[in-house]
Design a protein around this motif. Structure first.
Motif, PDB file in Angstrom:
ATOM      1  N   THR A  96      34.424  44.507  42.779  1.00 22.63           N
ATOM      2  CA  THR A  96      34.457  43.678  41.581  1.00 22.63           C
ATOM      3  C   THR A  96      33.043  43.204  41.274  1.00 22.63           C
ATOM      4  N   GLY A  97      32.879  42.673  40.084  1.00 22.48           N
ATOM      5  CA  GLY A  97      31.570  42.212  39.661  1.00 22.48           C
ATOM      6  C   GLY A  97      31.193  40.885  40.273  1.00 22.48           C
ATOM      7  N   LEU A  98      30.090  40.380  39.823  1.00 25.51           N
ATOM      8  CA  LEU A  98      29.598  39.080  40.272  1.00 25.51           C
ATOM      9  C   LEU A  98      30.498  37.967  39.749  1.00 25.51           C
ATOM     10  N   PRO A  99      30.478  36.815  40.412  1.00 27.98           N
ATOM     11  CA  PRO A  99      31.266  35.689  39.903  1.00 27.98           C
ATOM     12  C   PRO A  99      30.764  35.235  38.533  1.00 27.98           C
ATOM     13  N   GLY A 131      32.746  35.823  48.665  1.00 26.50           N
ATOM     14  CA  GLY A 131      32.310  36.611  47.517  1.00 26.50           C
ATOM     15  C   GLY A 131      31.702  37.940  47.920  1.00 26.50           C
ATOM     16  N   VAL A 132      30.899  37.934  48.969  1.00 21.06           N
ATOM     17  CA  VAL A 132      30.317  39.192  49.454  1.00 21.06           C
ATOM     18  C   VAL A 132      31.422  40.116  49.953  1.00 21.06           C
ATOM     19  N   LEU A 133      32.349  39.579  50.702  1.00 22.69           N
ATOM     20  CA  LEU A 133      33.457  40.379  51.218  1.00 22.69           C
ATOM     21  C   LEU A 133      34.297  40.971  50.088  1.00 22.69           C
ATOM     22  N   VAL A 134      34.613  40.164  49.098  1.00 21.01           N
ATOM     23  CA  VAL A 134      35.408  40.639  47.968  1.00 21.01           C
ATOM     24  C   VAL A 134      34.646  41.691  47.175  1.00 21.01           C
ATOM     25  N   THR A 135      33.370  41.473  46.962  1.00 17.19           N
ATOM     26  CA  THR A 135      32.569  42.444  46.217  1.00 17.19           C
ATOM     27  C   THR A 135      32.495  43.777  46.951  1.00 17.19           C
ATOM     28  N   LEU A 136      32.363  43.745  48.262  1.00 16.90           N
ATOM     29  CA  LEU A 136      32.269  44.985  49.025  1.00 16.90           C
ATOM     30  C   LEU A 136      33.612  45.703  49.148  1.00 16.90           C
ATOM     31  N   SER A 170      34.917  32.830  40.590  1.00 14.72           N
ATOM     32  CA  SER A 170      34.103  32.159  39.577  1.00 14.72           C
ATOM     33  C   SER A 170      33.416  30.975  40.230  1.00 14.72           C
ATOM     34  N   LEU A 171      32.606  30.311  39.476  1.00 15.20           N
ATOM     35  CA  LEU A 171      31.971  29.084  39.946  1.00 15.20           C
ATOM     36  C   LEU A 171      32.618  27.856  39.326  1.00 15.20           C
TER      37      LEU A 171
END
Length: 135
Positions: A79-82, A70-75, A29-30
């Motif tokens: 998962t979705g965007l923060p 965030g890019v690593l986790v998304t790939l 999250s932000l």
């Protein structure tokens, strides 16, 4: 001039908050960056412009850490965007809209929370946990 102790304090708070949010929800999250910016503004000084500046510096420093993660986790986890990007980006139509939305979402709220942190310090004074040379 930057008070780097305020930025480092904000970064540590942001890291801690994001770790807690990750453990609870499994998502990025932000929110951690916002809380870190508020703390950085509080630590920086009683001047609102200093708080806003240090909130922005904390946001940009935290972005250097959060964006690659965030890019690593998304790939890797699909998962979705923060949060709150997942709610805003579906309403964008062009790459310029996306860029503007992302830049505003990761800077403007942090500037405002940094300024709010300085306003809290004005009303309550420096915290007991702050070393005297920071004040």
């Amino acid at each position: 001039m930057a008070r780097w102790h305020a930025v480092v304090t904000g970064l540590l708070v942001a890291l801690t908050m994001e770790a807690v949010i990750w453990l609870i929800s499994g998502r990025l999250s932000l929110i951690g960056g916002l809380v870190g910016s508020a703390i950085a503004g509080y630590v920086a000084s009683e001047e609102v412009t200093d708080g806003a500046w240090h909130g922005l510096l904390t946001a940009l420093s935290w972005g250097i850490v959060l964006i690659p993660v965030g890019v690593l986790v998304t790939l890797t986890r699909t998962t979705g965007l923060p949060f709150p990007l997942e709610f805003v980006l579906p309403y964008t139509r062009t790459p310029g809209d996306v860029t503007t939305a992302m830049l505003l979402l990761v800077t403007l709220p942090n500037v405002l929370t940094g300024a709010a942190g300085s306003l809290v310090r004005v009303s309550h004074g420096p915290a007991a946990w702050m070393p005297e040379d920071w004040a």
